[in-house]
Design an enzyme around this catalytic site. Structure first.
Site, PDB file in Angstrom:
ATOM      1  N   LYS A 196       0.981  -1.291   0.015  1.00 26.68           N
ATOM      2  CA  LYS A 196      -0.093   0.030  -0.010  1.00 26.68           C
ATOM      3  C   LYS A 196       0.866   1.151   0.104  1.00 26.68           C
ATOM      4  CE  LYS A 196      -1.690   2.912   2.965  1.00 26.68           C
ATOM      5  NZ  LYS A 196      -1.549   4.222   2.137  1.00 26.68           N
ATOM      6  N   GLY A 248       7.159   4.874   8.044  1.00 27.77           N
ATOM      7  CA  GLY A 248       6.453   5.886   8.465  1.00 27.77           C
ATOM      8  C   GLY A 248       6.694   6.534   9.524  1.00 27.77           C
ATOM      9  N   SER A 249       5.450   7.109  10.234  1.00 30.26           N
ATOM     10  CA  SER A 249       5.493   7.842  11.292  1.00 30.26           C
ATOM     11  C   SER A 249       5.892   6.932  12.541  1.00 30.26           C
ATOM     12  CB  SER A 249       4.367   8.740  11.592  1.00 30.26           C
ATOM     13  OG  SER A 249       3.244   8.043  11.762  1.00 30.26           O
ATOM     14  N   THR A 250       6.422   7.330  13.710  1.00 22.83           N
ATOM     15  CA  THR A 250       6.649   6.434  14.985  1.00 22.83           C
ATOM     16  C   THR A 250       5.270   6.268  15.618  1.00 22.83           C
ATOM     17  OG1 THR A 250       8.888   7.314  15.159  1.00 22.83           O
ATOM     18  CG2 THR A 250       7.655   6.553  17.185  1.00 22.83           C
ATOM     19  N   GLU A 251       4.386   6.928  15.441  1.00 26.10           N
ATOM     20  CA  GLU A 251       2.931   7.077  15.931  1.00 26.10           C
ATOM     21  C   GLU A 251       2.348   5.759  15.371  1.00 26.10           C
ATOM     22  OE1 GLU A 251       0.799  10.651  15.094  1.00 26.10           O
ATOM     23  OE2 GLU A 251      -0.977   9.682  16.216  1.00 26.10           O
ATOM     24  N   GLY A 253       3.590   3.470  13.689  1.00 22.35           N
ATOM     25  CA  GLY A 253       4.644   2.371  13.711  1.00 22.35           C
ATOM     26  C   GLY A 253       3.982   1.747  15.360  1.00 22.35           C
ATOM     27  N   GLU A 270      10.268   0.739  10.181  1.00 22.14           N
ATOM     28  CA  GLU A 270      11.424   1.664   9.825  1.00 22.14           C
ATOM     29  C   GLU A 270      10.689   3.163  10.157  1.00 22.14           C
ATOM     30  OE1 GLU A 270      13.226   4.908   8.720  1.00 22.14           O
ATOM     31  OE2 GLU A 270      13.345   3.805   6.556  1.00 22.14           O
ATOM     32  N   CYS A 304      13.619  10.764   6.725  1.00 24.05           N
ATOM     33  CA  CYS A 304      13.712   9.889   8.086  1.00 24.05           C
ATOM     34  C   CYS A 304      15.148  10.040   8.561  1.00 24.05           C
ATOM     35  CB  CYS A 304      13.099   8.547   8.180  1.00 24.05           C
ATOM     36  SG  CYS A 304      14.097   7.468   6.841  1.00 24.05           S
ATOM     37  N   GLU A 401      10.665  15.544  15.059  1.00 26.90           N
ATOM     38  CA  GLU A 401      10.697  15.209  13.844  1.00 26.90           C
ATOM     39  C   GLU A 401       9.988  16.418  13.079  1.00 26.90           C
ATOM     40  OE1 GLU A 401       9.537  11.595  11.817  1.00 26.90           O
ATOM     41  OE2 GLU A 401      11.512  11.661  10.775  1.00 26.90           O
TER      42      GLU A 401
HETATM   43  P1  NDP Z   1       2.041   7.981   8.419  1.00 24.74           P
HETATM   44  O1  NDP Z   1       2.891   6.957   9.172  1.00 24.74           O
HETATM   45  O2  NDP Z   1       0.866   8.259   8.605  1.00 24.74           O
HETATM   46  O3  NDP Z   1       1.908   7.285   6.825  1.00 24.74           O
HETATM   47  C1  NDP Z   1       2.878   6.057   6.340  1.00 24.74           C
HETATM   48  C2  NDP Z   1       2.281   5.216   5.747  1.00 24.74           C
HETATM   49  O4  NDP Z   1       1.251   4.452   6.698  1.00 24.74           O
HETATM   50  C3  NDP Z   1       0.955   5.762   4.579  1.00 24.74           C
HETATM   51  O5  NDP Z   1       1.068   4.639   3.519  1.00 24.74           O
HETATM   52  C4  NDP Z   1       0.027   5.896   5.349  1.00 24.74           C
HETATM   53  O6  NDP Z   1      -1.184   5.976   4.586  1.00 24.74           O
HETATM   54  C5  NDP Z   1      -0.052   4.518   6.248  1.00 24.74           C
HETATM   55  N1  NDP Z   1      -0.833   4.595   7.428  1.00 24.74           N
HETATM   56  C6  NDP Z   1      -1.451   5.500   8.104  1.00 24.74           C
HETATM   57  N2  NDP Z   1      -2.044   5.397   9.247  1.00 24.74           N
HETATM   58  C7  NDP Z   1      -2.214   3.714   8.946  1.00 24.74           C
HETATM   59  C8  NDP Z   1      -2.488   2.760  10.039  1.00 24.74           C
HETATM   60  N3  NDP Z   1      -3.445   3.242  11.041  1.00 24.74           N
HETATM   61  N4  NDP Z   1      -2.331   1.705   9.431  1.00 24.74           N
HETATM   62  C9  NDP Z   1      -1.664   1.266   8.535  1.00 24.74           C
HETATM   63  N5  NDP Z   1      -1.129   2.194   7.698  1.00 24.74           N
HETATM   64  C10 NDP Z   1      -1.398   3.517   8.045  1.00 24.74           C
HETATM   65  O7  NDP Z   1       2.997   9.375   8.079  1.00 24.74           O
HETATM   66  P2  NDP Z   1       2.255  10.696   7.341  1.00 24.74           P
HETATM   67  O8  NDP Z   1       2.197  10.593   6.018  1.00 24.74           O
HETATM   68  O9  NDP Z   1       1.086  11.012   8.097  1.00 24.74           O
HETATM   69  O10 NDP Z   1       3.405  11.729   7.957  1.00 24.74           O
HETATM   70  C11 NDP Z   1       3.420  12.001   9.389  1.00 24.74           C
HETATM   71  C12 NDP Z   1       4.896  12.228   9.931  1.00 24.74           C
HETATM   72  O11 NDP Z   1       5.276  11.044   9.968  1.00 24.74           O
HETATM   73  C13 NDP Z   1       5.792  13.091   9.010  1.00 24.74           C
HETATM   74  O12 NDP Z   1       5.511  14.490   9.263  1.00 24.74           O
HETATM   75  C14 NDP Z   1       6.874  12.539   9.303  1.00 24.74           C
HETATM   76  O13 NDP Z   1       7.355  13.268  10.600  1.00 24.74           O
HETATM   77  C15 NDP Z   1       6.815  11.037   9.508  1.00 24.74           C
HETATM   78  N6  NDP Z   1       7.005  10.310   8.624  1.00 24.74           N
HETATM   79  C16 NDP Z   1       8.168   9.489   8.557  1.00 24.74           C
HETATM   80  C17 NDP Z   1       8.840   8.811   7.574  1.00 24.74           C
HETATM   81  C18 NDP Z   1       9.826   7.934   7.481  1.00 24.74           C
HETATM   82  O14 NDP Z   1      10.322   7.572   6.570  1.00 24.74           O
HETATM   83  N7  NDP Z   1      10.257   7.298   8.443  1.00 24.74           N
HETATM   84  C19 NDP Z   1       8.096   8.695   6.258  1.00 24.74           C
HETATM   85  C20 NDP Z   1       6.751   9.680   6.370  1.00 24.74           C
HETATM   86  C21 NDP Z   1       6.486  10.345   7.553  1.00 24.74           C
HETATM   87  P3  NDP Z   1      -1.451   7.270   4.154  1.00 24.74           P
HETATM   88  O15 NDP Z   1      -0.296   8.222   3.555  1.00 24.74           O
HETATM   89  O16 NDP Z   1      -2.632   7.022   2.939  1.00 24.74           O
HETATM   90  O17 NDP Z   1      -2.305   8.064   5.304  1.00 24.74           O
END
Ligand code: NDP
Length: 492
Positions: A196, A248-251, A253, A270, A304, A401
Site C-alpha cells: 500500500k 512511516g511515522s513513529t505514531e 508504527g 522503519e 527520515c 521530527e
Molecule cells: P504515516 O505514518 O501516517 O504514513 C505512512 C504510511 O502508513 C502511509 O502509507 C499511510 O497511509 C499509512 N498509514 C497511516 N495510518 C495507518 C494505519 N493506522 N495503519 C496502517 N497504515 C497506516 O505518516 P504521515 O504521512 O502521516 O506523516 C506524518 C509524519 O510521519 C511526518 O511528518 C514525518 O514526521 C513522519 N514520517 C516518517 C517517514 C519515514 O520515512 N520514517 C515517512 C513519512 C512520514 P496514508 O499516507 O495514505 O495516510
C-alpha cells in the site's frame, strides 16, 4: 559589454544577472490515466470508491485513485496467497532472480518516465528523482536479484524459507524507492506481496504495475492496493498476512506493533529520526557545509534520516554559520520539474502545516530564525529553507521530527559533550561526523546510538548497506544481506 566585444587582455565583465533560465523537463513522457483501480492478481480491479491525487507543486488534480476497502485488501491478500502456494515460493532462486533482473532493467529503461511522474506527484526536484530515486530503485532490484539463488550461502546451515505473504506499507517521501526497498528483498526470498503506497503519492506504484506486466511477473506475486491509512490498517489486521513491513511515522508504527502483538506476524518498522550532524573544528569546512545542506535540504528535508540537528564545535561556529547562510542563499526553490531546482514542493498541505507550526514553536521558544530571500510560487505547498540558531536542547525544534527543510543548530566543546547531546533523543536512525581524524570517527561511531553513522558525507545510500534504527526509530534492517532476514524463516 558582451564577451565578444571585450578587447584582448581586458578583465572579463561580470554578468549582471546570474539567474538561471528555466529548464523544464517535459511532462509528455508520462501518460496518466484518468482513473486507477487496484492491481490484484495481475489484473486491474475496479475501485468502488476513489479519491483525487494532486500535484503538490501546483495543486493540479492528476488522477482518481482507488480508496481500498477491506474487501479489496482481502482480494489482494487472497491473490498473494494463491501465487505463493501455486508456484512462486517453490520456484528455484535462479528463476526468481530472472524476474528481478528484468524489473531492474525495465526501471532503468523507463527511468525518465518514472522520474517525471515521481516529481509531479510528490513534489521532489527532478534532478533528485532522476539521479537518486530511480537509479537506487533499479540498484535494489539488481542487488537482490543477485541474492535470490544464494540464500543457502547467505545463511549457511540455517535452511532459509520464505515467510509467506508480506503486507508492506510505505510513505510519501521516496515512493518508488521505498517500494523497491520493500519488494525486492521480499521477492528474492520467495515471498509474495501486497503493498500500500501513501495516499498522496500512489502514481509511481501504479505505473510500476505496468513494469511488472512487462516483466511478465506471475499474477498475484505483487499486488498493489491504494488508499488512505484505513487501507493500511486493513492490511495490518488481515489474518492471512504473515509479515508486515512498515515505513512511516513513529505514531503509526507503535499502533501497528501493538496490533500485531501476539498474532505471530513478523514485523519490521522503519520510523522517524532526528539525526545529529556533528561538525568538528578540524573538518574541511566547505565540504562540511555542502554535507550539511545535503543532509537537511535534500528532498525538502522530508527524509527520515535527515541531518536535522546540527552540532557545531564552538571554535568554528561563526565562520561555519556565515558560510552556511551564504550557501543557503544560492539554493533554488521552485518547480520540481525544472532541472535547476534544488528544493521542490512540500508533499501535502497537511505536511506544510505541520512544518509551519513547528517552526512557529521555535520562534516562540526563543530561537533565532534565518531564511534566505526567495520568492515562493503562489500555488502549491512551499516552505523556504530555514536555519534556527540559538536553539536549546529542550526546544521542540531540537526534539521533534519536523520532516521539512528546517535545520536546528546547537554547539558543543568536546567530543564527549557532542555524543551526549547527539544521543539525547528518543530516535536513533542516523548520524554524521565531520572531522579529518579517522580515530575520532571510529570513537564517535562506537558511541552514537544510530543505525547508520556517515563520516564526512551524509545521506549516502547503497543497496548493499543495511539501514534501520534504534529506539523509537524502529527495528529490523533494510538493504544488504540483513535486509533478507525479515523475509525469511529458518528451520534450524
Ligand atoms: P504515516 O505514518 O501516517 O504514513 C505512512 C504510511 O502508513 C502511509 O502509507 C499511510 O497511509 C499509512 N498509514 C497511516 N495510518 C495507518 C494505519 N493506522 N495503519 C496502517 N497504515 C497506516 O505518516 P504521515 O504521512 O502521516 O506523516 C506524518 C509524519 O510521519 C511526518 O511528518 C514525518 O514526521 C513522519 N514520517 C516518517 C517517514 C519515514 O520515512 N520514517 C515517512 C513519512 C512520514 P496514508 O499516507 O495514505 O495516510
Amino acid at each position: 559589454m558582451s564577451e565578444l566585444d571585450r578587447p584582448p587582455g581586458a578583465t572579463p565583465a561580470a554578468p549582471r544577472d546570474w539567474t538561471y533560465a528555466p529548464a523544464p523537463e517535459s511532462r509528455d513522457v508520462v501518460r496518466i490515466a484518468e482513473r486507477y483501480g487496484h492491481f490484484v492478481g495481475g489484473q486491474w480491479l475496479e475501485a468502488a470508491e476513489t479519491y483525487e491525487t494532486i500535484s503538490p507543486s501546483s495543486e493540479e488534480p492528476l488522477a482518481l485513485v482507488g480508496q481500498g476497502t477491506e474487501q479489496d485488501v482481502d482480494a489482494a491478500v487472497g491473490a498473494a496467497r494463491s501465487a505463493f502456494a501455486n508456484g512462486w515460493s517453490a520456484l528455484p532462486g535462479s528463476e526468481r532472480a530472472k524476474y528481478l533482473f528484468r524489473i531492474a532493467r525495465i526501471l532503468q529503461e523507463r527511468s525518465r518516465e518514472l522520474a517525471v511522474l515521481e516529481s509531479l506527484n510528490g513534489g521532489k526536484p527532478i534532478k533528485e528523482s532522476r539521479d537518486v530515486d530511480l537509479p537506487l530503485a533499479a540498484a535494489h532490484f539488481f542487488y537482490y536479484a543477485g541474492w535470490a539463488d544464494k540464500l543457502e550461502y547467505a545463511f549457511a546451515n540455517r535452511r532459509p524459507r520464505p515467510v509467506g505473504v508480506a503486507g508492506q506499507i510505505i510513505p510519501w517521501n521516496f515512493p518508488l524507492l521505498m517500494l523497491a526497498w520493500k519488494i525486492a528483498p521480499a521477492l528474492a526470498a520467495g515471498n509474495t506481496v501486497v503493498l500500500k503506497p501513501s495516499h498522496t503519492t500512489p502514481l509511481t506504484a501504479l505505473l510500476f504495475c505496468d513494469v511488472l506486466r512487462q516483466a511478465e511477473l506471475p499474477p498475484g506475486v505483487v499486488n498493489i492496493v491504494t488508499g488512505y491509512g484505513s487501507t493500511g490498517a486493513a492490511l495490518v489486521k488481515h489474518k492471512d498476512v504473515d509479515k508486515i513491513a512498515f515505513t512511516g511515522s513513529t505514531e503509526v508504527g507503535k499502533w501497528i506493533q501493538s496490533e500485531v502483538a501476539g498474532s505471530g506476524k513478523r514485523l519490521t518498522l522503519e520510523l522517524g529520526g532526528k539525526a545529529a550532524n556533528i561538525v568538528f573544528d578540524d573538518c574541511a569546512l566547505d565540504q562540511a557545509v555542502e554535507g550539511i545542506v545535503n543532509g537537511i535540504y535534500f528532498n525538502q528535508g522530508e527524509v527520515c534520516c535527515a541531518g536535522s540537528r546540527l552540532f557545531v564545535q564552538e571554535s568554528i561556529y561563526e565562520p561555519l554559520i556565515a558560510k552556511l547562510k551564504r550557501r543557503l542563499a544560492t539554493l533554488r526553490v521552485g518547480d520540481p520539474l525544472d532541472k535547476n531546482t534544488d528544493v521542490g514542493a512540500i508533499n501535502s498541505r497537511e505536511q506544510l502545516e505541520k512544518i509551519a507550526s513547528l517552526v512557529q514553536s521555535g520562534v516562540d521558544e526563543g530561537a533565532e530564525i534565518y531564511q534566505p530571500p526567495c520568492r515562493l510560487p503562489e500555488k502549491g505547498f512551499w516552505f523556504a529553507p530555514t536555519v534556527f540558531t540559538n536553539v536549546a536542547q529542550s526546544y521542540r525544534i531540537a526534539q521533534e521530527e519536523i520532516f521539512g527543510p528546517v535545520l536546528s543548530v546547537l554547539t558543543f566543546r568536546t567530543p564527549e559533550e557532542a555524543v551526549e547531546k547527539a544521543n539525547n533523543t528518543p530516535y536513533g536512525l542516523s548520524a554524521g561526523v565531520w572531522t579529518e581524524k579517522g580515530s575520532r570517527i571510529l570513537w564517535m561511531a562506537q558511541r552514537l546510538r544510530a543505525g547508520v553513522v556517515w563520516a564526512n558525507t551524509f545521506n549516502r545510500f547503497d543497496p548493499t548497506s543495511p539501514f534501520g534504527g534504534y529506539k523509537e526509530s524502529g527495528f529490523g534492517r533494510e538493504g544488504g544481506r540483513h535486509g533478507l532476514e525479515g523475509y525469511l524463516r529458518f528451520d534450524e
